[in-house]
Design a protein around this motif. Structure first.
Motif, short mmCIF file in Angstrom:
data_model
loop_
_atom_site.label_atom_id
_atom_site.label_comp_id
_atom_site.label_asym_id
_atom_site.label_seq_id
_atom_site.Cartn_x
_atom_site.Cartn_y
_atom_site.Cartn_z
N ILE A 1 0.86 -1.17 0.00
CA ILE A 1 0.00 0.00 0.00
C ILE A 1 0.90 1.22 0.00
CG2 ILE A 1 -1.73 1.29 1.29
CD1 ILE A 1 -2.55 -1.38 2.57
N THR A 2 0.62 2.16 -0.90
CA THR A 2 1.38 3.40 -0.91
C THR A 2 0.43 4.55 -0.60
OG1 THR A 2 1.03 3.63 -3.29
CG2 THR A 2 3.07 2.56 -2.57
N TYR A 3 0.91 5.44 0.25
CA TYR A 3 0.11 6.60 0.63
C TYR A 3 1.06 7.69 1.10
CZ TYR A 3 -3.66 9.35 2.69
OH TYR A 3 -4.54 10.35 2.98
N HIS A 4 1.04 8.82 0.44
CA HIS A 4 1.93 9.92 0.79
C HIS A 4 1.10 11.18 1.03
CE1 HIS A 4 5.37 7.54 -0.43
NE2 HIS A 4 4.70 7.20 -1.51
N GLN A 5 0.97 11.52 2.28
CA GLN A 5 0.29 12.77 2.64
C GLN A 5 0.70 13.11 4.06
OE1 GLN A 5 -3.96 12.81 2.20
NE2 GLN A 5 -4.16 14.77 3.22
N LYS A 6 1.08 14.35 4.26
CA LYS A 6 1.42 14.80 5.60
C LYS A 6 0.15 15.17 6.35
CE LYS A 6 5.97 16.55 4.47
NZ LYS A 6 6.88 17.69 4.50
N GLU A 7 0.17 14.91 7.65
CA GLU A 7 -0.94 15.28 8.53
C GLU A 7 -2.25 14.62 8.13
OE1 GLU A 7 -0.85 18.04 11.02
OE2 GLU A 7 1.32 18.21 10.83
N ALA A 8 -2.19 13.38 7.69
CA ALA A 8 -3.40 12.66 7.29
C ALA A 8 -4.14 12.15 8.52
CB ALA A 8 -3.03 11.49 6.39
N LEU B 1 -6.65 9.35 10.40
CA LEU B 1 -6.79 7.90 10.28
C LEU B 1 -7.94 7.54 9.35
CD1 LEU B 1 -6.11 6.59 13.87
CD2 LEU B 1 -4.73 6.26 11.84
N LYS B 2 -8.98 8.36 9.34
CA LYS B 2 -10.10 8.10 8.44
C LYS B 2 -9.63 8.13 6.98
CE LYS B 2 -14.80 9.46 7.36
NZ LYS B 2 -15.92 10.34 7.66
N GLN B 3 -8.80 9.11 6.64
CA GLN B 3 -8.27 9.21 5.28
C GLN B 3 -7.39 7.99 4.95
OE1 GLN B 3 -6.34 12.99 5.89
NE2 GLN B 3 -7.81 14.04 4.56
N ILE B 4 -6.59 7.58 5.91
CA ILE B 4 -5.71 6.42 5.69
C ILE B 4 -6.53 5.15 5.52
CG2 ILE B 4 -3.93 4.98 6.75
CD1 ILE B 4 -2.88 7.60 8.06
N PHE B 5 -7.55 4.96 6.36
CA PHE B 5 -8.39 3.77 6.26
C PHE B 5 -9.16 3.74 4.94
CE2 PHE B 5 -8.72 3.56 11.16
CZ PHE B 5 -7.47 2.97 11.24
#
Length: 60
Positions: A24-31, A33-37
């Motif tokens: 899984i790739t995800y690059h965002q600062k200050e994300a 947990l809802k956004q990550i899930f």
């Protein structure tokens, strides 16, 4: 004989785990947990169940 079986079994389990694993790739600062899930769900199709009460307490 036992060592041969142990080595064979260990190798077999490693190959099995590698074939099931997903990246899984995800690059965002200050994300949040809802956004990550949500991104995990998009990339894998797996749903992550969480409690809104717990999520509100977690910092970015």
């Amino acid at each position: 004989m036992k060592i041969t079986f142990l080595l064979f079994f260990t190798t077999l389990m490693q190959v099995s785990a590698t074939s099931i694993a997903q990246k899984i790739t995800y690059h965002q600062k200050e994300a949040t947990l809802k956004q990550i899930f949500t991104e995990i769900n998009k990339q894998t199709g797996f749903n992550v169940f969480w409690s809104p009460k717990v999520i509100r307490k977690v910092k970015k």
